[in-house]
Design an enzyme around this catalytic site. Structure first.
Site, short mmCIF file in Angstrom:
data_model
loop_
_atom_site.label_atom_id
_atom_site.label_comp_id
_atom_site.label_asym_id
_atom_site.label_seq_id
_atom_site.Cartn_x
_atom_site.Cartn_y
_atom_site.Cartn_z
N THR A 170 0.84 -1.20 0.00
CA THR A 170 0.00 0.00 0.00
C THR A 170 0.87 1.25 0.00
O THR A 170 0.68 2.15 -0.82
CB THR A 170 -0.96 -0.03 1.21
OG1 THR A 170 -1.67 -1.27 1.19
CG2 THR A 170 -1.94 1.11 1.16
N ARG A 184 -2.75 4.94 7.53
CA ARG A 184 -3.02 3.57 8.01
C ARG A 184 -2.85 3.58 9.52
O ARG A 184 -1.85 4.11 10.04
CB ARG A 184 -2.06 2.57 7.39
CG ARG A 184 -2.16 1.20 8.04
CD ARG A 184 -1.42 0.12 7.30
NE ARG A 184 -2.10 -0.25 6.07
CZ ARG A 184 -1.71 -1.25 5.28
NH1 ARG A 184 -0.67 -1.98 5.61
NH2 ARG A 184 -2.37 -1.52 4.17
N HIS A 199 -10.55 -0.90 4.05
CA HIS A 199 -9.32 -0.68 3.26
C HIS A 199 -9.78 -0.39 1.82
O HIS A 199 -9.60 -1.21 0.92
CB HIS A 199 -8.45 -1.94 3.35
CG HIS A 199 -7.04 -1.79 2.86
ND1 HIS A 199 -6.61 -0.68 2.15
CD2 HIS A 199 -5.96 -2.62 2.98
CE1 HIS A 199 -5.32 -0.85 1.85
NE2 HIS A 199 -4.91 -2.02 2.34
C1 NCD Z 1 -3.76 -6.13 3.71
C2 NCD Z 1 -4.02 -5.20 4.87
O1 NCD Z 1 -3.12 -4.46 5.29
O2 NCD Z 1 -5.16 -5.23 5.33
N1 NCD Z 1 -2.54 -5.88 3.06
C3 NCD Z 1 -2.54 -5.01 2.01
O3 NCD Z 1 -2.76 -3.82 2.18
N2 NCD Z 1 -2.38 -5.53 0.78
C4 NCD Z 1 -3.96 -7.55 3.99
C5 NCD Z 1 -3.23 -8.19 5.14
O4 NCD Z 1 -2.42 -7.55 5.83
O5 NCD Z 1 -3.46 -9.37 5.37
#
Ligand code: NCD
Length: 304
Positions: A54, A103, A131
């Site tokens: 991300t 985040r 997300h």
């Molecule tokens: C996810 C998240 O951070 O929710 N990762 C991501 O952003 N691709 C999935 C995860 O951490 O399992």
């Protein structure tokens, strides 16, 4: 699309989603058309939890648009360690950047933070909540591989704590998609999410057995058990290692099944699936750049 902030997939209408996906497809087909279209734009990165895809794909996206990032860096070396509140941090950083990406481990953090800033704030994951940009790249990938009409999708793994699941399930209610949720009993969708999905017109079909449902699936979306969200490590150990797939498990799948995963994977998908035509998760991760370029282009005002 007319949103000041992107904090949840629930705020996105079908038309919002199609606007972003169409723009992402244009950008993917001709990335040079937007190179430098947002020259000088600065994206503030506030990551209070680990991230690879991300954070890096948002960085790649803004740089490919001609902009750059200002990154808070690790929480341990920021003023958060001195006790600064999230509201204060975002109010300060909005003065340094044209948009913010946040985040945070607490559900609802992005929505709360967005109330303190005027620049667009994008939720890059709030605890077990939402997300939405992952959802946009997931939808882009589904549209490319299976289409978004008359599709049957199985969402498997940690449906309780998985924010990518909660976001995607809501967004899919905008399309003619049959959703099947496959998990151990202890990791079923939270009651609130199930209730909201019903309200949004989705028939939530839940399964603990994977094999009977597999042959009907066009898309299988596998997720990691979210170890960091378990209040108790022994509860995690009880379910760790459940619902793993490998090339043999997929023997009864349709030939055109698409296997997706938001990544990182731990052991849910064996490496022998990577070489099969089913595997689409690396492509899915790569799509994150075009999709985030499209979203940033829209949020920053369509370029020059
Ligand atoms: C996810 C998240 O951070 O929710 N990762 C991501 O952003 N691709 C999935 C995860 O951490 O399992």
């Amino acid at each position: 699309m007319n949103h000041d902030h992107i904090t949840s997939a629930r705020q996105l209408s079908r038309s919002d989603i199609e606007t972003v996906l169409d723009r992402a497809a244009e950008i993917a087909a001709d990335p040079d058309s937007v190179a430098n279209s947002h020259e000088g734009a600065l994206l503030g990165l506030l990551f209070f939890e680990p991230s690879t895809r991300t954070k890096m794909s948002f960085s790649a996206a803004i740089k490919r648009l001609g902009g750059d990032v200002v990154d808070m860096g690790p929480v341990d070396s920021s003023s958060v360690k001195k006790g600064e509140s999230l509201a204060d941090t975002v109010r300060v950083v909005e003065g340094y950047a044209d948009a913010l990406v946040l985040r945070h481990p607490s559900e609802g953090a992005a929505k709360m933070a967005s109330e303190f800033v005027d620049v667009p704030l994008v939720n890059a994951g709030d605890g077990a909540g939402q997300h939405p940009t992952q959802t946009l790249l997931d939808l882009y990938t589904i549209r490319e591989s299976a289409g978004l009409e008359d599709v049957t999708i199985g969402i498997m793994g940690d449906l309780k704590y998985g924010r990518t699941v909660h976001s995607l399930a809501h967004a899919l209610t905008n399309f003619n998609v049959s959703q099947h949720f496959i998990s151990p009993d202890s990791l079923k969708l939270p009651r609130k999410v199930r209730y909201d999905l019903h309200q949004e017109g989705s028939t939530v079909k839940e399964h603990t057995d994977f094999d009977p449902i597999l042959p009907s699936l066009d898309v299988l979306y596998v997720t990691r058990i979210q170890r960091e969200r378990f209040p108790d490590e022994s509860e995690y150990r009880k379910v760790a290692g459940e619902y793993q797939i490998d090339a043999d498990t997929l023997a009864s799948a349709r030939d055109d099944l698409t296997v997706m995963h938001p990544l990182p994977r731990v052991d849910e998908i064996a490496y022998d699936v990577d070489g099969t035509d089913y595997a689409n998760y690396f492509e899915q991760a790569h799509n994150g750049v075009s999709v985030r370029m499209a979203l940033l282009d829209i949020l920053l005002g369509g370029g020059q």
